[in-house]
Write a protein that holds these residues in place. Structure first.
Motif, PDB file in Angstrom:
ATOM      1  N   ARG A  82      -1.606   6.323   1.706  1.00 52.57           N
ATOM      2  CA  ARG A  82      -0.417   5.760   2.272  1.00 52.57           C
ATOM      3  C   ARG A  82       0.795   5.296   1.027  1.00 52.57           C
ATOM      4  N   TYR A  83      -0.188   4.983  -0.109  1.00 54.80           N
ATOM      5  CA  TYR A  83       0.768   4.365  -1.279  1.00 54.80           C
ATOM      6  C   TYR A  83       0.722   5.455  -2.425  1.00 54.80           C
ATOM      7  N   VAL A  84      -0.130   6.372  -2.393  1.00 56.90           N
ATOM      8  CA  VAL A  84       0.032   7.546  -3.531  1.00 56.90           C
ATOM      9  C   VAL A  84      -0.220   8.595  -2.978  1.00 56.90           C
ATOM     10  N   ARG A  85       0.673   9.565  -3.303  1.00 55.67           N
ATOM     11  CA  ARG A  85       0.518  11.181  -2.891  1.00 55.67           C
ATOM     12  C   ARG A  85       0.932  11.922  -4.003  1.00 55.67           C
ATOM     13  N   ASN A  86       0.049  12.919  -4.251  1.00 55.25           N
ATOM     14  CA  ASN A  86      -0.283  13.839  -5.374  1.00 55.25           C
ATOM     15  C   ASN A  86      -0.027  13.038  -6.685  1.00 55.25           C
ATOM     16  N   GLY A  87      -0.711  12.094  -6.858  1.00 55.48           N
ATOM     17  CA  GLY A  87      -0.744  11.294  -8.207  1.00 55.48           C
ATOM     18  C   GLY A  87       0.463  10.484  -8.338  1.00 55.48           C
ATOM     19  N   LEU A  88       1.496  10.362  -7.462  1.00 53.52           N
ATOM     20  CA  LEU A  88       2.912   9.760  -7.488  1.00 53.52           C
ATOM     21  C   LEU A  88       2.772   8.540  -6.350  1.00 53.52           C
ATOM     22  N   LEU A  89       3.328   7.217  -6.963  1.00 50.64           N
ATOM     23  CA  LEU A  89       3.454   6.129  -6.164  1.00 50.64           C
ATOM     24  C   LEU A  89       4.645   6.331  -5.065  1.00 50.64           C
ATOM     25  N   ASP A  90       4.132   6.176  -3.940  1.00 46.83           N
ATOM     26  CA  ASP A  90       4.997   6.055  -2.702  1.00 46.83           C
ATOM     27  C   ASP A  90       5.943   4.834  -2.720  1.00 46.83           C
ATOM     28  N   LEU A  91       7.104   4.726  -3.668  1.00 49.34           N
ATOM     29  CA  LEU A  91       7.807   3.493  -3.611  1.00 49.34           C
ATOM     30  C   LEU A  91       8.308   2.874  -2.447  1.00 49.34           C
ATOM     31  N   LYS A  92       8.636   3.657  -1.463  1.00 46.80           N
ATOM     32  CA  LYS A  92       9.345   3.264  -0.294  1.00 46.80           C
ATOM     33  C   LYS A  92       8.063   2.729   0.526  1.00 46.80           C
ATOM     34  N   ALA A  93       6.817   3.333   0.561  1.00 43.30           N
ATOM     35  CA  ALA A  93       5.811   2.935   1.370  1.00 43.30           C
ATOM     36  C   ALA A  93       5.379   1.435   0.742  1.00 43.30           C
ATOM     37  N   ILE A  94       5.135   1.317  -0.537  1.00 47.50           N
ATOM     38  CA  ILE A  94       4.701   0.237  -1.258  1.00 47.50           C
ATOM     39  C   ILE A  94       5.751  -0.809  -0.911  1.00 47.50           C
ATOM     40  N   LYS A  95       7.122  -0.700  -0.802  1.00 50.65           N
ATOM     41  CA  LYS A  95       8.138  -1.650  -0.617  1.00 50.65           C
ATOM     42  C   LYS A  95       7.895  -2.161   1.016  1.00 50.65           C
ATOM     43  N   ALA A  96       7.909  -1.388   1.875  1.00 45.28           N
ATOM     44  CA  ALA A  96       7.608  -1.359   3.203  1.00 45.28           C
ATOM     45  C   ALA A  96       6.277  -2.286   3.403  1.00 45.28           C
ATOM     46  N   ASN A  97       5.407  -2.168   2.957  1.00 49.94           N
ATOM     47  CA  ASN A  97       4.001  -2.833   2.829  1.00 49.94           C
ATOM     48  C   ASN A  97       4.235  -4.152   2.337  1.00 49.94           C
ATOM     49  N   ALA A  98       4.654  -4.236   1.161  1.00 51.19           N
ATOM     50  CA  ALA A  98       5.318  -5.631   0.730  1.00 51.19           C
ATOM     51  C   ALA A  98       5.758  -6.528   1.662  1.00 51.19           C
ATOM     52  N   VAL A  99       7.341  -6.035   2.273  1.00 46.64           N
ATOM     53  CA  VAL A  99       8.051  -6.593   3.168  1.00 46.64           C
ATOM     54  C   VAL A  99       7.209  -7.264   4.431  1.00 46.64           C
ATOM     55  N   LYS A 100       6.258  -6.364   4.923  1.00 49.18           N
ATOM     56  CA  LYS A 100       5.440  -6.825   5.837  1.00 49.18           C
ATOM     57  C   LYS A 100       4.495  -7.892   5.779  1.00 49.18           C
ATOM     58  N   LEU A 101       3.732  -7.783   4.491  1.00 46.78           N
ATOM     59  CA  LEU A 101       2.946  -8.807   4.052  1.00 46.78           C
ATOM     60  C   LEU A 101       3.553 -10.115   3.520  1.00 46.78           C
ATOM     61  N   ILE A 102       4.825 -10.028   3.122  1.00 48.45           N
ATOM     62  CA  ILE A 102       5.370 -11.274   2.499  1.00 48.45           C
ATOM     63  C   ILE A 102       5.941 -12.189   3.933  1.00 48.45           C
ATOM     64  N   GLU A 103       6.455 -11.263   4.847  1.00 52.55           N
ATOM     65  CA  GLU A 103       6.457 -12.186   6.106  1.00 52.55           C
ATOM     66  C   GLU A 103       5.222 -12.721   6.660  1.00 52.55           C
ATOM     67  N   GLN A 104       4.241 -11.780   6.949  1.00 48.53           N
ATOM     68  CA  GLN A 104       2.964 -12.275   7.637  1.00 48.53           C
ATOM     69  C   GLN A 104       2.240 -13.332   6.901  1.00 48.53           C
ATOM     70  N   PHE A 105       2.118 -13.028   5.501  1.00 50.21           N
ATOM     71  CA  PHE A 105       1.579 -14.256   4.775  1.00 50.21           C
ATOM     72  C   PHE A 105       2.274 -15.463   4.294  1.00 50.21           C
TER      73      PHE A 105
END
Length: 173
Positions: A82-105
């Motif tokens: 979900r966060y790393v594809r073909n050895g590259l960070l998926d910055l959009k998915a990482i940011k979306a995860n962070a936005v969700k967790l920042i609110e949730q926690f």
């Protein structure tokens, strides 16, 4: 269930949690996680069985202080597609995860790209807690989760740990 290891500081509680997490070797015995023998497994394999860990020292053991909040929230999931594809960070998915967790926690930060070391102690600890509890663990290792945090963060962290327990996590404190 929450099980507590009690004793004076330096009497082996941290060593025990580190051994269960795979950070320290054991001389004898067996470590089972979710009914699987994890004794010979590395840290990532143990995490794959559902292990999560809130370490004693959030700065030296729990966070990459030079990294952003978003990066810290996926630091233990760099093998997750979900966060790393073909050895590259998926910055959009990482940011979306962070936005969700920042609110949730309820992490008080200006945004996912802020450096984690600019946060208060309580909000740094919430980043660690959010990362470890973002997905329901089967075994949660907790060492001094509220050391050096304010009352509001302390209450939130304890409530979050008991919520994980109520959802089925075994907690070793």
């Amino acid at each position: 269930v929450i099980v507590g290891l009690v004793g004076g500081e330096g009497n082996g509680q941290a060593d025990t949690l580190e051994a269960i997490a795979g950070l320290r070797s054991i001389a004898a015995g067996q470590i089972d996680i979710a009914n699987e023998n994890a004794t010979g497994m590395d840290v990532l394999q143990r995490r794959g069985l559902g292990l999560a860990s809130i370490p004693e020292d959030r700065i030296s053991q729990g966070l990459a202080t030079g990294a952003s909040v978003a990066e810290n929230l996926v630091a233990t999931r760099l093998n997750d597609t979900r966060y790393v594809r073909n050895g590259l960070l998926d910055l959009k998915a990482i940011k979306a995860n962070a936005v969700k967790l920042i609110e949730q926690f309820s992490i008080r930060v200006g945004g996912p790209s802020y450096a984690v070391d600019t946060l208060s102690g309580g909000n740094m600890q919430k980043v660690v807690v959010a990362r470890e509890l973002a997905e329901q663990p089967k075994l949660l290792l907790v060492n001094q989760p509220t050391r050096g945090v304010d009352l509001g963060a302390t209450q939130f962290i304890w409530r979050t740990i008991t919520d994980a327990r109520d959802a089925g996590a075994a907690v070793l404190l």
